[in-house]
Design a protein around this motif. Structure first.
Motif, PDB file in Angstrom:
ATOM      1  N   TRP A 172      72.461 116.562 -28.792  1.00 59.37           N
ATOM      2  CA  TRP A 172      71.853 116.347 -30.104  1.00 59.37           C
ATOM      3  C   TRP A 172      70.608 117.211 -30.259  1.00 59.37           C
ATOM      4  CZ3 TRP A 172      74.194 114.166 -34.019  1.00 59.37           C
ATOM      5  CH2 TRP A 172      73.456 113.936 -35.174  1.00 59.37           C
ATOM      6  N   ALA A 173      70.445 117.831 -31.421  1.00 56.47           N
ATOM      7  CA  ALA A 173      69.315 118.719 -31.660  1.00 56.47           C
ATOM      8  C   ALA A 173      68.695 118.423 -33.020  1.00 56.47           C
ATOM      9  CB  ALA A 173      69.765 120.172 -31.594  1.00 56.47           C
ATOM     10  N   TYR A 174      67.447 118.823 -33.171  1.00 56.04           N
ATOM     11  CA  TYR A 174      66.734 118.625 -34.424  1.00 56.04           C
ATOM     12  C   TYR A 174      67.431 119.335 -35.582  1.00 56.04           C
ATOM     13  CZ  TYR A 174      65.187 123.147 -32.879  1.00 56.04           C
ATOM     14  OH  TYR A 174      65.182 124.430 -32.436  1.00 56.04           O
ATOM     15  N   THR A 175      68.042 120.493 -35.305  1.00 54.47           N
ATOM     16  CA  THR A 175      68.730 121.219 -36.371  1.00 54.47           C
ATOM     17  C   THR A 175      69.926 120.435 -36.897  1.00 54.47           C
ATOM     18  OG1 THR A 175      69.934 122.454 -34.691  1.00 54.47           O
ATOM     19  CG2 THR A 175      68.015 123.512 -35.660  1.00 54.47           C
ATOM     20  N   MET A 176      70.589 119.697 -36.011  1.00 57.70           N
ATOM     21  CA  MET A 176      71.707 118.856 -36.443  1.00 57.70           C
ATOM     22  C   MET A 176      71.201 117.747 -37.362  1.00 57.70           C
ATOM     23  SD  MET A 176      73.551 118.469 -32.785  1.00 57.70           S
ATOM     24  CE  MET A 176      75.228 118.060 -33.114  1.00 57.70           C
ATOM     25  N   ARG A 216      62.261 125.499 -34.531  1.00 57.07           N
ATOM     26  CA  ARG A 216      61.495 124.261 -34.346  1.00 57.07           C
ATOM     27  C   ARG A 216      60.274 124.235 -35.259  1.00 57.07           C
ATOM     28  NH1 ARG A 216      61.937 123.590 -27.844  1.00 57.07           N
ATOM     29  NH2 ARG A 216      63.984 122.608 -27.888  1.00 57.07           N
ATOM     30  N   ARG A 217      59.591 125.363 -35.361  1.00 50.37           N
ATOM     31  CA  ARG A 217      58.413 125.444 -36.229  1.00 50.37           C
ATOM     32  C   ARG A 217      58.803 125.212 -37.689  1.00 50.37           C
ATOM     33  NH1 ARG A 217      56.790 130.675 -35.395  1.00 50.37           N
ATOM     34  NH2 ARG A 217      56.803 130.194 -33.194  1.00 50.37           N
ATOM     35  N   SER A 218      59.901 125.808 -38.115  1.00 47.48           N
ATOM     36  CA  SER A 218      60.319 125.628 -39.509  1.00 47.48           C
ATOM     37  C   SER A 218      60.797 124.194 -39.755  1.00 47.48           C
ATOM     38  CB  SER A 218      61.404 126.632 -39.890  1.00 47.48           C
ATOM     39  OG  SER A 218      62.606 126.403 -39.185  1.00 47.48           O
ATOM     40  N   ALA A 219      61.372 123.548 -38.744  1.00 46.17           N
ATOM     41  CA  ALA A 219      61.784 122.149 -38.899  1.00 46.17           C
ATOM     42  C   ALA A 219      60.565 121.253 -39.109  1.00 46.17           C
ATOM     43  CB  ALA A 219      62.579 121.692 -37.683  1.00 46.17           C
ATOM     44  N   VAL A 220      59.537 121.472 -38.322  1.00 45.62           N
ATOM     45  CA  VAL A 220      58.309 120.690 -38.477  1.00 45.62           C
ATOM     46  C   VAL A 220      57.670 120.986 -39.829  1.00 45.62           C
ATOM     47  CG1 VAL A 220      55.951 120.394 -37.589  1.00 45.62           C
ATOM     48  CG2 VAL A 220      57.882 120.474 -36.011  1.00 45.62           C
ATOM     49  N   LEU A 221      57.678 122.244 -40.232  1.00 46.99           N
ATOM     50  CA  LEU A 221      57.120 122.621 -41.524  1.00 46.99           C
ATOM     51  C   LEU A 221      57.871 121.945 -42.668  1.00 46.99           C
ATOM     52  CD1 LEU A 221      55.037 124.365 -43.000  1.00 46.99           C
ATOM     53  CD2 LEU A 221      56.733 126.201 -43.010  1.00 46.99           C
ATOM     54  N   VAL A 222      59.195 121.867 -42.564  1.00 50.68           N
ATOM     55  CA  VAL A 222      59.998 121.199 -43.595  1.00 50.68           C
ATOM     56  C   VAL A 222      59.609 119.725 -43.695  1.00 50.68           C
ATOM     57  CG1 VAL A 222      62.341 120.360 -44.092  1.00 50.68           C
ATOM     58  CG2 VAL A 222      61.959 122.762 -43.616  1.00 50.68           C
ATOM     59  N   ILE A 223      59.483 119.057 -42.564  1.00 48.88           N
ATOM     60  CA  ILE A 223      59.136 117.633 -42.571  1.00 48.88           C
ATOM     61  C   ILE A 223      57.741 117.413 -43.143  1.00 48.88           C
ATOM     62  CG2 ILE A 223      58.762 115.595 -41.120  1.00 48.88           C
ATOM     63  CD1 ILE A 223      61.708 116.429 -41.443  1.00 48.88           C
ATOM     64  N   VAL A 224      56.769 118.209 -42.714  1.00 47.03           N
ATOM     65  CA  VAL A 224      55.394 118.058 -43.203  1.00 47.03           C
ATOM     66  C   VAL A 224      55.327 118.346 -44.695  1.00 47.03           C
ATOM     67  CG1 VAL A 224      53.058 119.034 -43.055  1.00 47.03           C
ATOM     68  CG2 VAL A 224      54.319 118.477 -40.973  1.00 47.03           C
ATOM     69  N   ALA A 225      55.962 119.431 -45.135  1.00 50.05           N
ATOM     70  CA  ALA A 225      55.952 119.781 -46.555  1.00 50.05           C
ATOM     71  C   ALA A 225      56.647 118.708 -47.386  1.00 50.05           C
ATOM     72  CB  ALA A 225      56.615 121.138 -46.767  1.00 50.05           C
ATOM     73  N   THR A 226      57.726 118.140 -46.852  1.00 52.09           N
ATOM     74  CA  THR A 226      58.442 117.078 -47.561  1.00 52.09           C
ATOM     75  C   THR A 226      57.548 115.861 -47.757  1.00 52.09           C
ATOM     76  OG1 THR A 226      60.587 117.794 -46.743  1.00 52.09           O
ATOM     77  CG2 THR A 226      60.400 115.500 -47.423  1.00 52.09           C
ATOM     78  N   VAL A 227      56.901 115.425 -46.699  1.00 53.41           N
ATOM     79  CA  VAL A 227      56.052 114.238 -46.777  1.00 53.41           C
ATOM     80  C   VAL A 227      54.886 114.467 -47.737  1.00 53.41           C
ATOM     81  CG1 VAL A 227      54.471 112.781 -45.445  1.00 53.41           C
ATOM     82  CG2 VAL A 227      56.717 113.352 -44.520  1.00 53.41           C
ATOM     83  N   LEU A 228      54.243 115.629 -47.640  1.00 55.19           N
ATOM     84  CA  LEU A 228      53.105 115.913 -48.519  1.00 55.19           C
ATOM     85  C   LEU A 228      53.535 116.030 -49.982  1.00 55.19           C
ATOM     86  CD1 LEU A 228      51.092 118.485 -46.358  1.00 55.19           C
ATOM     87  CD2 LEU A 228      50.571 116.071 -46.769  1.00 55.19           C
ATOM     88  N   ALA A 229      54.616 116.737 -50.239  1.00 53.06           N
ATOM     89  CA  ALA A 229      55.080 116.917 -51.617  1.00 53.06           C
ATOM     90  C   ALA A 229      55.550 115.594 -52.214  1.00 53.06           C
ATOM     91  CB  ALA A 229      56.202 117.949 -51.663  1.00 53.06           C
TER      92      ALA A 229
END
Length: 128
Positions: A15-19, A101-114
């Motif tokens: 299992w991976a974060y991208t999945m 991994r960096r873009s995955a974290v960025l997606v999550i942070v941007a999602t929560v903030l937006a």
């Protein structure tokens, strides 16, 4: 006929974060489809006159509808941010493990903030 190899399935891979983000992208796409149906109903009520719009607003203004609106906004923010990530991948950017991994974290942070900003603006007291 010879046995053909099957495509690898989620049970084959670790299992991976991208999945997780890929599956969430599909789920949020379905959630946005359902939210679009609600938006169409609301716009149709607005076009049908004041009485129909007032009935629709009693449903939408109900406190039980607030979590659904919040989930729809969260789905929209995630789907947008992750869609940008997929566009970057389509251009060949960000395939290295560290970049993914960096873009995955960025997606999550941007999602929560937006989503938090959108919910604040939408649901704050006095907003109309």
């Amino acid at each position: 006929m010879a046995e053909r190899p099957l495509s690898p399935h989620v049970t084959v891979y670790r299992w991976a974060y991208t999945m997780t983000l890929s599956i969430l992208h599909r789920i949020t796409g379905l959630a946005l489809f359902l939210a679009l149906i609600g938006l169409i109903v609301w716009l149709t009520a607005a076009a049908m006159g004041a009485a129909a719009y007032a009935r629709a607003m009693t449903i939408i203004g109900n406190p039980a509808a607030t979590p659904l609106i919040a989930l729809a906004l969260l789905a929209l923010c995630f789907h947008f941010c992750n869609g940008l990530r997929h566009l970057a991948w389509d251009m060949g950017w960000g395939f290295e493990r560290a970049q993914a991994r960096r873009s995955a974290v960025l997606v999550i942070v941007a999602t929560v903030l937006a989503a938090a900003a959108a919910l604040y603006l939408l649901l704050r007291a006095g907003a109309a």
